[in-house]
Scaffold this active site. Structure first.
Site, PDB file in Angstrom:
ATOM      1  N   CYS A 250     -10.603  -0.040   4.010  1.00  0.00           N
ATOM      2  CA  CYS A 250      -9.229  -0.194   3.538  1.00  0.00           C
ATOM      3  C   CYS A 250      -8.669   1.197   3.277  1.00  0.00           C
ATOM      4  O   CYS A 250      -9.350   2.017   2.646  1.00  0.00           O
ATOM      5  CB  CYS A 250      -9.211  -1.018   2.250  1.00  0.00           C
ATOM      6  SG  CYS A 250      -7.566  -1.203   1.534  1.00  0.00           S
ATOM      7  N   LEU A 251      -7.456   1.457   3.736  1.00  0.00           N
ATOM      8  CA  LEU A 251      -6.864   2.784   3.531  1.00  0.00           C
ATOM      9  C   LEU A 251      -6.635   3.082   2.050  1.00  0.00           C
ATOM     10  O   LEU A 251      -6.493   4.241   1.667  1.00  0.00           O
ATOM     11  CB  LEU A 251      -5.551   2.924   4.316  1.00  0.00           C
ATOM     12  CG  LEU A 251      -5.686   2.864   5.847  1.00  0.00           C
ATOM     13  CD1 LEU A 251      -4.312   2.909   6.505  1.00  0.00           C
ATOM     14  CD2 LEU A 251      -6.574   3.990   6.373  1.00  0.00           C
TER      15      LEU A 251
ATOM     16  N   HIS B 151      -3.572  -8.198   0.517  1.00  0.00           N
ATOM     17  CA  HIS B 151      -2.835  -7.109  -0.145  1.00  0.00           C
ATOM     18  C   HIS B 151      -1.514  -7.619  -0.738  1.00  0.00           C
ATOM     19  O   HIS B 151      -1.127  -7.236  -1.833  1.00  0.00           O
ATOM     20  CB  HIS B 151      -2.506  -5.990   0.846  1.00  0.00           C
ATOM     21  CG  HIS B 151      -3.575  -4.945   0.982  1.00  0.00           C
ATOM     22  ND1 HIS B 151      -4.041  -4.206  -0.088  1.00  0.00           N
ATOM     23  CD2 HIS B 151      -4.255  -4.494   2.065  1.00  0.00           C
ATOM     24  CE1 HIS B 151      -4.973  -3.356   0.346  1.00  0.00           C
ATOM     25  NE2 HIS B 151      -5.124  -3.518   1.647  1.00  0.00           N
TER      26      HIS B 151
ATOM     27  N   GLN C 134       0.806  -1.230   0.000  1.00  0.00           N
ATOM     28  CA  GLN C 134       0.000   0.000   0.000  1.00  0.00           C
ATOM     29  C   GLN C 134       0.837   1.277   0.000  1.00  0.00           C
ATOM     30  O   GLN C 134       0.319   2.354  -0.277  1.00  0.00           O
ATOM     31  CB  GLN C 134      -0.947   0.018   1.209  1.00  0.00           C
ATOM     32  CG  GLN C 134      -2.037  -1.022   1.125  1.00  0.00           C
ATOM     33  CD  GLN C 134      -2.896  -0.989   2.356  1.00  0.00           C
ATOM     34  OE1 GLN C 134      -2.541  -1.571   3.366  1.00  0.00           O
ATOM     35  NE2 GLN C 134      -4.010  -0.282   2.288  1.00  0.00           N
TER      36      GLN C 134
HETATM   37 NI    NI Z   1      -6.456  -2.569   2.910  1.00  0.00          NI
END
Ligand code: NI
Length: 169
Positions: free
Chosen positions: A92-93, A138, A50
């Protein structure tokens, strides 16, 4: 240092991450920055993917920084066993403002390396199990969008397209 969190649409979020080969100073700095970034964004989990680093590593703190014992670093994590299934709302960011009901195991036993390169095994349940499953996804290039029905996925993608158009993504 607070890092930029990639948002859905960035192709790196859909790539499979490579195992961590060396736990060095650079990796330690990355982990520190990831914690700072996650706390600033009020998240409880963050995968290296991420922040644009395609390495198999994620962090988790279900206490949101309140309890040091809840602070976890998982390097090269693997799931050993799972049990049960719970459907719960998930965020989720990398998908800000999108919340989806996702089915996850109720209990997970996972193994990983810590920052000293020692293998540990941990049993997590409920929210922490949801987080471990989400973060390992992820590392495999999977987003929670891939864990819901096509109808729900279309609905979320439409909402995202509107936000992109409005310059809010
Ligand atoms: Ni996430």
């Amino acid at each position: 240092m607070i890092l930029d969190i990639l948002k859905y649409g960035d192709p790196r979020l859909e790539q499979k991450a490579d195992p961590v080969a060396d736990i060095n100073g650079q990796l330690k700095e990355l982990v520190e920055n990831m914690f700072e970034t996650m706390y600033a964004a009020q998240g409880i989990g963050l995968a290296a993917t991420q922040v644009g680093v395609l390495k198999r590593l994620f962090i988790m703190d279900c206490s949101g920084g309140k309890d040091p014992e809840d602070r976890y670093v998982f390097i090269n994590p693997r799931i050993i066993t799972t049990e049960g299934e719970v459907v719960g709302e998930e965020g989720c960011l990398s998908l800000p403002g999108i919340y989806l009901k996702v089915a996850r195991p109720q209990r997970i036993v996972a193994a990983a390396l810590d920052m000293e390169g020692r293998e540990f095994t941990v049993e997590v349940t409920d929210l922490a199990a949801r987080c471990v499953a989400h973060e390992i996804d992820h590392l495999d290039g999977q987003l929670m969008l891939n864990r819901v029905s096509p109808i729900k996925r279309d609905f979320a993608q439409r909402k995202i397209r509107k936000l992109v158009k409005a310059g809010q993504w």
